[in-house]
Scaffold this motif. Structure first.
Motif, short mmCIF file in Angstrom:
data_model
loop_
_atom_site.label_atom_id
_atom_site.label_comp_id
_atom_site.label_asym_id
_atom_site.label_seq_id
_atom_site.Cartn_x
_atom_site.Cartn_y
_atom_site.Cartn_z
N TYR A 1 1.16 -0.76 -0.17
CA TYR A 1 0.03 0.31 -0.21
C TYR A 1 0.93 1.14 0.11
N THR A 2 0.15 2.37 -0.59
CA THR A 2 1.24 3.59 -0.52
C THR A 2 0.54 4.93 0.54
N LEU A 3 1.47 4.55 1.55
CA LEU A 3 1.69 5.28 2.78
C LEU A 3 1.75 6.85 2.85
N LEU A 4 0.54 7.67 2.92
CA LEU A 4 0.74 8.94 2.75
C LEU A 4 0.52 9.55 4.15
N ILE A 5 1.20 10.44 4.13
CA ILE A 5 1.47 10.97 5.55
C ILE A 5 0.07 12.23 6.11
N ASP A 6 -0.92 12.52 6.30
CA ASP A 6 -1.55 13.37 5.98
C ASP A 6 -1.33 15.00 7.10
N ASP A 7 -1.74 15.61 7.01
CA ASP A 7 -0.91 16.72 7.82
C ASP A 7 -1.97 17.74 8.96
N LYS A 8 -3.45 16.87 8.03
CA LYS A 8 -4.45 18.11 8.25
C LYS A 8 -5.08 17.35 9.94
N GLY A 9 -6.03 15.93 9.72
CA GLY A 9 -6.07 15.30 11.00
C GLY A 9 -5.30 15.04 11.92
N LYS A 10 -5.60 14.36 12.87
CA LYS A 10 -5.56 14.08 14.13
C LYS A 10 -5.46 12.44 14.58
N ASN A 11 -3.96 12.06 15.27
CA ASN A 11 -3.98 10.99 15.74
C ASN A 11 -5.03 9.19 15.34
N THR A 12 -5.08 9.31 13.49
CA THR A 12 -6.14 8.19 13.33
C THR A 12 -5.32 7.69 11.84
N VAL A 13 -5.53 6.85 12.04
CA VAL A 13 -5.09 5.92 10.40
C VAL A 13 -6.09 5.46 9.88
N THR A 14 -6.13 5.63 8.45
CA THR A 14 -7.62 5.42 6.89
C THR A 14 -6.69 3.99 6.69
N LEU A 15 -7.48 3.22 6.53
CA LEU A 15 -7.16 2.14 5.77
C LEU A 15 -8.32 1.53 4.63
N PRO A 16 -8.17 0.92 3.64
CA PRO A 16 -8.60 0.94 2.55
C PRO A 16 -9.80 -0.49 3.50
N ALA A 17 -10.67 -0.26 3.00
CA ALA A 17 -11.98 -1.12 3.81
C ALA A 17 -11.93 -2.47 3.84
N SER A 18 -11.10 -2.90 2.55
CA SER A 18 -10.57 -4.36 1.99
C SER A 18 -10.14 -5.16 3.51
N LEU A 19 -9.22 -3.99 3.60
CA LEU A 19 -8.00 -4.82 5.45
C LEU A 19 -9.71 -5.03 6.52
N GLN A 20 -9.61 -5.72 6.74
CA GLN A 20 -10.91 -6.19 7.62
C GLN A 20 -10.33 -5.60 8.63
N THR A 21 -10.88 -5.05 10.04
CA THR A 21 -10.04 -4.77 10.81
C THR A 21 -11.59 -5.19 11.84
N SER A 22 -10.29 -5.90 12.92
CA SER A 22 -11.43 -5.86 14.31
C SER A 22 -11.41 -5.37 15.27
N GLY A 23 -11.43 -4.45 15.73
CA GLY A 23 -11.30 -3.51 16.74
C GLY A 23 -9.56 -3.04 17.39
N GLN A 24 -9.12 -3.49 16.15
CA GLN A 24 -7.84 -2.52 16.33
C GLN A 24 -7.82 -0.78 17.22
N THR A 25 -7.25 -0.84 18.18
CA THR A 25 -6.83 0.45 18.78
C THR A 25 -5.25 0.89 18.69
N ALA A 26 -4.26 0.59 18.02
CA ALA A 26 -2.70 1.33 17.92
C ALA A 26 -2.75 1.00 16.92
N ALA A 27 -1.64 1.83 16.57
CA ALA A 27 -0.84 1.32 14.79
C ALA A 27 0.62 1.17 15.60
N ALA A 28 1.35 -0.09 14.97
CA ALA A 28 2.34 -0.12 15.06
C ALA A 28 3.70 -0.11 14.63
N PHE A 29 5.35 0.47 14.31
CA PHE A 29 6.31 1.16 13.51
C PHE A 29 7.20 0.23 14.26
#
Length: 449
Positions: free
Chosen positions: A3-31
Motif C-alpha cells: 500500500y502507498t503510505l500517505l502522511i496527512d498534515d490535517k487530521g489528528k491521531n488517525t490511521v485510515t485503511l482501505p475497507a478491504s483490510l478487515q479490522t477487528s477493533g484494533q486500537t493502536a498503530a505500530a512501526f
C-alpha cells in the motif's frame, strides 16, 4: 500486497485503511518496536493506500512516505515492516558509510521499493538502548540518509567476518535483541564446515551429496583418506575464500601436499609417509580447527576443474528457490576454483552451448541445492534465509556438495551475464524479511513453538 503510505498534515491521531483490510477493533498503530494508541478507521474510497496523520507518523518515527505492507494483530495495525540489516565497519562518511561495501548495501536497500517496507543499515553502536531506538542508514533517491527509527521488526545479519561475530559484546547484543525484544534474526552466524557436515549427514536426503569428511585429523586419518580416495582436501572449518587449503594426493606410495604460500604461489611438498605429511600439516595449520574431505574428480572445462556456486534464498512465501548459478573454473595450477586463486566465472550458457546438456546439469544442480537448503533448514536451530553452495559435478554426472556459506560472497556477480541474478539475490532477502515479519507478528508460535 503493498500500500502507498500517505502522511496527512490535517487530521489528528488517525490511521485510515482501505475497507478491504478487515479490522477487528484494533486500537493502536505500530512501526517496528513502537506502538501508539490511535483511532483506526476504514474508508471504501481507499483501495491501495493507507493514510496516517502526521502526529502518528511523528510518534512512530516513520522516516518518510513509502510503499508498505499492513499486518493486523488483535490490538494493532502494523505498518512497514521495518527491516534492520546488521553489519560493522562503519566509516565517518555519509557518502560511503561502510567503505567499499556501500555500493552493495545501497543496491540491497534500493530493493525495498519493489518489496515494500523500510530497510536500513545499522551497527550495534547505533542502538539507543535507553529509548529503544536506532540511528540507521537509509538509502533513498537522495542518497544515504540517517533517520532515528524504532528497533526493527526483523534483523538480517550481514556482518563481514567471523572475528566481529565472535566478539563477546556483539554476541551479547544480538542475543538481547532476540530474547529480550523478540526480534527474529536470520543468517545470524557464519557456517562452520564440520557443523554443517554433521547436520546434513544426519539427514537421509542430504547424505548422497556429501563427500566423506572428518574432523580431528591425525596421521592415521590422512593415511585412511588417501588409501580410500587417493586425493583429499584439508581445510579450515571456519575458513573462506579458499585460504589455508591443502590438497593431498598419494601417488606411487609418495604423499604429495599442494598449498598456497603467503605470497599466493602454489607450492608442492613430497613426503615418504602419511605421518611425515601430517607433521608438515601440523607445523603450518591448527589442525584441531580443520576438516579433511574426500576430493572428487570434477568435470573440466578446457582441461581445468570446474565447480558451481549456487545461491538459494527464501522468497516472499518463506519457500526456498534457486536465485543464481555460475560455473567457477580453476586457475592454472590452482588447487581450488576461487577467483583469488586465478579462477574465472562463466555462465552455464558459456560452458554448455548444447541446450540439452545444459538443462540436464541445471536440473540436477537445482534439485540438489533445494534439497540441501531444506535439509539444512530442518536441522538448524536458527533462521536461515540465504545460502551459497559450492557444488561439484563429477565425470559420471553425480552432484557433490563441498561447502555451504551463510554469507555468500558476491564476486561471481562481476560477470555481466549474471546481472539479473545479482538483482534477484539482493531482492530476495528483503522479500523473506517481509514474510518473516508477518509470521513473527501474526503467527509467533510458528517461529517460537
Amino acid at each position: 500486497m503493498t500500500y502507498t503510505l500517505l502522511i496527512d498534515d490535517k487530521g489528528k491521531n488517525t490511521v485510515t485503511l482501505p475497507a478491504s483490510l478487515q479490522t477487528s477493533g484494533q486500537t493502536a498503530a505500530a512501526f517496528g518496536s513502537l506502538l501508539v494508541p490511535c483511532r483506526i478507521v476504514s474508508s471504501s474510497a481507499l483501495t491501495d493506500c493507507v493514510i496516517i496523520t502526521s502526529d502518528i507518523a511523528r510518534r512512530l518515527s516513520i522516516p518518510f512516505a513509502a510503499n508498505i505492507h499492513v499486518f493486523l494483530t488483535a490490538e494493532a495495525v502494523h505498518l512497514g515492516p521495518l527491516v534492520g540489516i546488521l553489519t560493522a565497519g562503519f566509516t565517518k562518511s555519509l557518502h560511503r558509510p561502510v567503505g567499499s561495501r556501500s555500493f552493495f548495501f545501497a543496491k540491497l536497500l534500493a530493493q525495498e521499493k519493489q518489496v515494500g517496507g523500510f530497510a536500513f543499515l545499522f551497527g550495534t553502536s547505533h542502538i539507543d538502548w535507553e529509548n529503544g531506538m536506532v540511528n540507521g542508514y537509509f538509502y533513498t533517491e537522495r542518497g544515504w540518509e540517517r533517520h532515528i527509527v524504532p528497533l526493527p521488526t526483523v534483523i538480517y545479519n550481514r556482518l563481514p567476518n567471523r572475528r566481529i561475530e565472535n566478539d563477546e559484546t556483539f554476541q551479547t547484543i544480538t542475543e538481547t535483541l532476540q530474547t529480550a525484544y523478540g526480534i527474529p534474526v536470520f543468517n545470524g552466524h557464519f557456517f562452520n564446515k564440520w557443523e554443517i557436515y554433521r547436520r546434513l549427514a544426519s539427514h537421509p536426503e542430504a547424505q548422497p551429496y556429501l563427500p566423506t569428511t572428518a574432523a580431528h585429523i591425525t596421521w592415521q586419518t590422512v593415511e585412511q583418506f588417501l588409501a580410500r580416495h587417493t586425493e583429499a582436501y584439508v581445510k579450515p572449518a571456519d575458513g573462506s575464500l579458499g585460504r589455508g587449503i591443502y590438497h593431498l594426493t598419494k601417488k606411487n606410495n609418495v604423499y604429495e601436499c599442494r598449498f598456497r604460500d603467503e605470497q599466493g604461489e602454489t607450492k608442492t611438498a613430497l613426503f615418504p609417509t602419511a605421518m611425515a605429511l601430517w607433521h608438515h600439516l601440523l607445523a603450518n595449520a591448527p589442525l584441531h580447527r580443520y576438516v579433511i574431505q574426500q576430493a572428487v574428480p570434477l568435470m573440466t572445462v578446457n582441461g581445468r576443474p570446474t565447480d558451481f556456486r549456487v545461491h538459494t534464498n527464501k522468497n516472499e512465501y518463506g519457500q526456498w528457490q534457486v536465485s543464481a548459478i555460475a560455473a567457477k573454473i580453476a586457475g592454472r595450477q590452482s588447487i581450488t576454483t576461487h577467483m583469488n586463486s586465478g579462477g574465472i566465472v562463466k555462465t552455464l550458457e558459456e560452458i554448455f552451448p548444447d541446450t540439452v546438456q545444459r538443462e540436464t546439469v541445471l536440473t540436477r544442480l537445482h534439485h540438489a541445492a533445494l534439497t540441501l537448503s531444506r535439509c539444512l533448514d530442518e536441522t538448524s536451530e536458527t533462521l536461515i534465509g540465504e545460502i551459497g553452495f559450492d557444488l561439484g559435478v563429477d565425470k559420471q554426472g553425480r552432484i557433490w556438495m563441498f561447502e555451504a556459506n551463510s554469507k555468500p560472497g558476491r564476486s561471481i556477480f562481476k560477470h555481466p551475464g549474471l546481472k539479473e541474478a545479482d538483482e534477484r539475490t539482493a531482492l530476495l532477502p528483503l522479500a523473506y524479511a517481509v514474510h518473516l515479519s508477518k509470521t513473527a507478528l501474526t503467527e509467533p508460535e510458528a517461529l517460537w513453538p
